[in-house]
Design a protein around this motif. Structure first.
Motif, short mmCIF file in Angstrom:
data_model
loop_
_atom_site.label_atom_id
_atom_site.label_comp_id
_atom_site.label_asym_id
_atom_site.label_seq_id
_atom_site.Cartn_x
_atom_site.Cartn_y
_atom_site.Cartn_z
N ASP A 33 51.21 73.41 14.34
CA ASP A 33 50.66 72.34 15.18
C ASP A 33 49.60 71.54 14.43
O ASP A 33 48.58 71.16 14.99
CB ASP A 33 50.05 72.94 16.46
CG ASP A 33 51.10 73.62 17.32
OD1 ASP A 33 52.26 73.15 17.31
OD2 ASP A 33 50.75 74.62 17.99
N GLY A 34 49.84 71.37 13.15
CA GLY A 34 48.92 70.56 12.36
C GLY A 34 47.68 71.29 11.92
O GLY A 34 46.82 70.69 11.28
N SER A 35 47.54 72.58 12.26
CA SER A 35 46.34 73.35 11.89
C SER A 35 46.73 74.48 10.95
O SER A 35 47.81 75.07 11.08
CB SER A 35 45.66 73.93 13.14
OG SER A 35 45.29 72.92 14.03
N GLN A 36 45.87 74.79 10.04
CA GLN A 36 46.10 75.89 9.12
C GLN A 36 45.77 77.21 9.81
O GLN A 36 44.71 77.36 10.41
CB GLN A 36 45.25 75.73 7.86
CG GLN A 36 45.70 74.56 7.00
CD GLN A 36 44.90 74.48 5.71
OE1 GLN A 36 43.77 74.92 5.66
NE2 GLN A 36 45.50 73.91 4.68
N MET A 37 46.67 78.17 9.71
CA MET A 37 46.50 79.47 10.36
C MET A 37 46.34 80.56 9.30
O MET A 37 47.25 80.77 8.49
CB MET A 37 47.71 79.79 11.25
CG MET A 37 47.96 78.75 12.34
SD MET A 37 46.59 78.66 13.52
CE MET A 37 46.74 80.27 14.29
N PRO A 38 45.20 81.22 9.26
CA PRO A 38 44.99 82.27 8.26
C PRO A 38 46.04 83.38 8.40
O PRO A 38 46.40 83.77 9.51
CB PRO A 38 43.59 82.80 8.58
CG PRO A 38 42.92 81.69 9.31
CD PRO A 38 44.01 81.02 10.10
N SER A 39 46.52 83.87 7.28
CA SER A 39 47.53 84.93 7.30
C SER A 39 47.48 85.70 5.98
O SER A 39 47.22 85.13 4.91
CB SER A 39 48.93 84.33 7.48
OG SER A 39 49.91 85.32 7.34
#
Length: 458
Positions: A33-39
């Motif tokens: 959704d256009g946001s960076q998600m830490p993983s």
């Protein structure tokens, strides 16, 4: 209405948490959704192929307690032969050298194995060769004839800090490769009675049975420890797990690969950790170190000039935190190695060169003391171990199969602490008490982390 209000602080904390993560995370996040998600997924994608599942098959001798009674065996006409029971130990391992197929794991995973199977993440299976194992540190090295392996890059366990994030990877309960995460809860844990040489990394990353020998990695995907034990009721995880520091594991591995075993020496001292009270009594400002409590006459330490009361502050340039750490350092050095020991003597810094020597263990054949001890080889507990582990008595060095000592229940590694309820701290006291009771002997024995009474004869 109060419960929804708590969501905002929680989200804020989560945002602060992820914002404060180390730069390694900047390479990881996918976009949602256009946001960076830490993983951790990108890092784990590189690490997981280097962690393997191990299945060790073997047989161990087991004995029904009733069979220890000679009258019971005679009455029912039963032979004095221990039964063989098949065992399978499930554990984990880490590929350290892809070119040569070396896999690092725990000694307790493979110690009874007659056949060892290594399963890779891609499903390939190989029969492994046991290169060598070391009970004192619980390290073993395997070799598999495989190509196209992935090895795990090594970290530096001396650079770990309490609070650093770590990931544990292994094969818990035989489920298959599993990943858990947490932090480094403590460093330098010792005195737990798990192994002879202890300098554990403590973590709250869940470790369960089957994780033994698996990897503890940092957020860069570098190996920092070998998972080895948990502290919890009935083997259940309660957030207290222990890993062997990778630096110690690699030192042991190097010796096992080169020599097939670890040849430990000694310098002939007994030491205890420096405490604030002792520092005050000795009139020093030093906050860490190990006090030499005893120097064995004629030992390498004695020849080098070390004395009781010296406070060891460094060995080969490494600062000494306490007596356990110093013992670990000496315990990983081979016979003949020259070391520099820095001490404080009357608050004056001094340096000594000491050469590691073979321990002089005087042993006695049990048959010489009593027919009831035939087949046992006995010796005194080394002074340094007695002080470190608060363990005094007579050590059982070996027990011959089918001997009177084995039938009496003695096992290699036992420490006999009393004879017929009389404490024995040295061989002279042990020999005196044994010869006073020729018909039967009652031993109080320390075995591993427990203790028991054994009766021989009677």
């Amino acid at each position: 209405m109060k419960r929804p209000r708590r969501v905002l602080p929680a989200l804020l904390l989560a945002a602060l948490f992820f914002a404060g993560l180390p730069p390694a995370y900047a390479e990881l996040p996918p976009v949602a959704d256009g946001s960076q998600m830490p993983s951790l997924a990108p890092m784990l994608g590189k690490v997981l192929p280097a962690v393997v599942n191990i299945s060790a098959h073997g047989e161990v001798k087991v004995r029904n307690a009733l069979l220890d009674n000679p009258r019971f065996r005679q009455y029912f006409g039963l032979p004095d032969v221990p039964e063989e029971q098949k065992v399978e130990e499930l554990g984990s391992g880490v590929i350290i050298n892809a070119a040569k197929g070396y896999v690092l794991t725990n000694n307790h995973v493979v110690k009874d194995a007659q056949k060892i199977t290594v399963t890779l993440r891609d499903g390939r299976q190989f029969d492994a060769r046991l290169v060598g194992r070391d009970k004192a540190t619980d390290i073993a090295v395997l070799q598999i004839p495989a190509e196209h392996l992935t090895q795990l890059p090594l970290g530096d366990s001396t650079r770990l800090r309490v609070g650093d994030y770590v990931v544990a990877i292994g094969n818990p309960f035989g489920l298959g490769q599993t990943v858990t995460s947490g932090i480094v809860s403590a460093l330098g844990r010792s005195g737990l009675g798990i192994e002879s040489y202890e300098d554990f990394i403590q973590t709250d990353a869940p470790i369960n049975p089957g994780n033994s020998g698996g990897a503890l990695v940092d957020l860069r995907g570098h190996l920092v420890g070998i998972n080895t034990a948990i502290l919890g009721p009935d083997g259940a995880n309660i957030g207290i797990g222990f890993a062997i520091p990778v630096n110690m594991a690699i030192d042991v591995m190097d010796q096992l690969v080169k020599y097939g075993r670890v040849e430990r020496g000694h310098i002939g001292i007994a030491a205890q950790s420096l405490t604030p009270a002792l520092a005050k009594a000795f009139g020093v400002k030093q906050e860490q170190g190990a006090i030499i409590a005893q120097v064995q006459p004629g030992s390498p330490a004695d020849k080098a000039g070390l004395k009781a009361g010296d406070i060891v502050t460094a060995v080969n340039g490494h600062d000494i935190r306490d007596a356990a750490q110093m013992r670990n350092i000496f315990g990983l050095l081979r016979v003949g190695t020259r070391v520099e020991v820095q001490v404080l003597r009357h608050d004056r810094p001094l340096r000594f060169a000491v050469v590691i020597a073979k321990p002089a263990h005087a042993t006695v054949a049990g048959a010489r003391l009593s027919p009831l001890l035939a087949g046992a080889t006995l010796g005194e507990v080394p002074a340094e171990l007695a002080l470190q582990a608060k363990l005094h008595g007579i050590a059982v060095m070996a027990v011959a199969a089918g001997s009177a000592a084995e039938r009496g229940g003695l096992q290699k590694g036992d420490v006999i602490q009393s004879v017929n309820q009389v404490p024995v701290r040295d061989m002279a006291a042990f020999e005196r008490e044994v010869k006073r009771h020729r018909q039967s002997l009652l031993f109080n024995v320390r075995r591993g982390n427990g203790a028991l009474f054994l009766t021989l004869g009677g």
